[in-house]
Design an enzyme around this catalytic site. Sequence first.
Site, PDB file in Angstrom:
ATOM      1  N   SER A 138       0.821  -1.210   0.000  1.00 53.56           N
ATOM      2  CA  SER A 138       0.000   0.000   0.000  1.00 53.56           C
ATOM      3  C   SER A 138       0.849   1.251   0.000  1.00 53.56           C
ATOM      4  CB  SER A 138      -0.924   0.014   1.225  1.00 53.56           C
ATOM      5  OG  SER A 138      -0.147   0.022   2.418  1.00 53.56           O
ATOM      6  N   HIS A 168      -3.620  -4.196  -5.010  1.00 54.91           N
ATOM      7  CA  HIS A 168      -3.834  -3.617  -3.687  1.00 54.91           C
ATOM      8  C   HIS A 168      -5.279  -3.818  -3.246  1.00 54.91           C
ATOM      9  CE1 HIS A 168      -4.176   0.074  -0.903  1.00 54.91           C
ATOM     10  NE2 HIS A 168      -3.750  -0.962  -0.220  1.00 54.91           N
ATOM     11  N   GLU A 223      -7.067  -2.021  -6.350  1.00 51.21           N
ATOM     12  CA  GLU A 223      -6.270  -1.167  -7.227  1.00 51.21           C
ATOM     13  C   GLU A 223      -5.262  -2.043  -7.965  1.00 51.21           C
ATOM     14  OE1 GLU A 223      -6.083   3.135  -5.003  1.00 51.21           O
ATOM     15  OE2 GLU A 223      -4.828   1.544  -4.171  1.00 51.21           O
ATOM     16  N   ASN A 250      -4.977   6.325  -1.467  1.00 48.72           N
ATOM     17  CA  ASN A 250      -4.129   6.916  -0.429  1.00 48.72           C
ATOM     18  C   ASN A 250      -3.479   8.219  -0.871  1.00 48.72           C
ATOM     19  OD1 ASN A 250      -4.552   5.193   1.738  1.00 48.72           O
ATOM     20  ND2 ASN A 250      -3.067   3.705   0.977  1.00 48.72           N
TER      21      ASN A 250
END
Length: 505
Positions: free
Chosen positions: A123, A144, A156, A194
């Site tokens: 991540s 991910h 992802e 993120n």
Amino acid sequence: MTALDLSSPVAVVGTGTMGQGIAQVALVAGHPVRLYDTVPGRAREAADAIGARLDRLVEKERLTGADRDAARARLLPAEDLPELADCALVVEAVLERLDVKQDLFRALEGIVDDDCLLATNTSSLSVTAIGGALRVPGRFVGLHFFNPAPLLPLVEVVSGFATDVTYATRAYETARAWGKTPVACADTPGFIVNRIARPFYAEAFAVYESQGADPATIDAVLRESGGFRMGAFELTDLIGQDVNESVTRSVWESFFQDVRFTPSLAQRRLVESGRLGRKTGHGWYDHGEGAERPEPDTAEKRQPPAYVVAEGDLGPAAELLALIREAGIPVREEDEDSGSRLVLPSGGQLALADGQTSVEFRDVVYFDLALDYREAGRIALSASQDTSPQTLAEAIGLFQALGKQVSVIGDVPGMIVARTVARIIDLAHDAVAKGVATEEDIDTAMRLGVNYPLGPFEWSRRLGRSWAYALLDDLHLRDPSGRYAPSLALYRHAHASDKREGTAS
């Protein structure tokens, strides 16, 4: 290239919470699954834990007993890496250290076939950097998953610099075949979620650090006005302050300490004190047994104004005029070129947050952005020491007459929801311009990955082409550090022509 055939074995290396979750997803989809962990006996324990979760799915009637038994038969712990030799996909979910991951994949390359798809669930690390250690980096991707992997739909699919499109497509289609919602993105710090989610935390912490409002009030405004599932303080207590701050710091450092991603000093102090959130019993809030949750600051009852005068177009807040009339308060509309505001009987003004401060104008109260003014349960107001008590009282009474609770915060430019949404929109436009992902995938990722009520581009279309740019430009004038400087992509979007049919707003 299509998804992996269900007869193809899938291996998961690393059997912590995330590794077990990914293994369960592949197992329930129908694949033979191998589990491997460097700690002796850990893979067997993980297999037992997954079996217990399958039992619970049967109890909840989400899985048949026959399907559970078949899945258990396909799940095999592996004692050594060579037992993964015939796997068509190996997903890694080990320690977040570049050297550890590189060493693992180097070892795997000497065991699996050259056509085996290799994937990392990292991540925070660069997919390109991990894959750079490989002899065949083209078959290396990021997959991910979000925790808990069996429940959350988003994956992802990250292409590193050397990733071959055929393998990225295979990973994408396999994730979709597993019942997930994949989004494709380039290898960039934080990937999609993120990266673009940083302002949600950063702006809440900035308002707190400037003593604009306390955590309980900021959280309540984000939930009850912004429509977010949780506020930033309660969410980071749930995630873990150390985990959240680590991701923020990783993104910041990966972007060469870009001021837009600067970590919070207040959060750093929280981590240093060992107050990491729910897991330690205390974070921003006290989570000890019997601890009472602090209440948000809520204004006492005030009388509504006898009337309001609407000058100019209220833009995203235009719905307020209908609500005011429904509450029985007369509204007189006047066309004005000088701005958009409500004028109260006291002569004071009420305006939607725009990145300016109340102290710059005589007797102005700002109100925050709401996802839906009709449905919002709370509205934040901002006033300065120069705001007359009568104007503030009338502003409070007006929103209370609309059935809203009111929180009065300090003289914070952009307030809470408005500055947060504007910065999310800006980072999203910047990401598209830099080839990170498409608008559609970014909206999907932010809705499914962090439960945002709208994707950034959905928000952008709803609020208007120039809204986010104008607010951030005002903020940048008042804080020229670069934190709020609108991106070139947002500038171009704000000033582009609307003449083309179908042009996004």
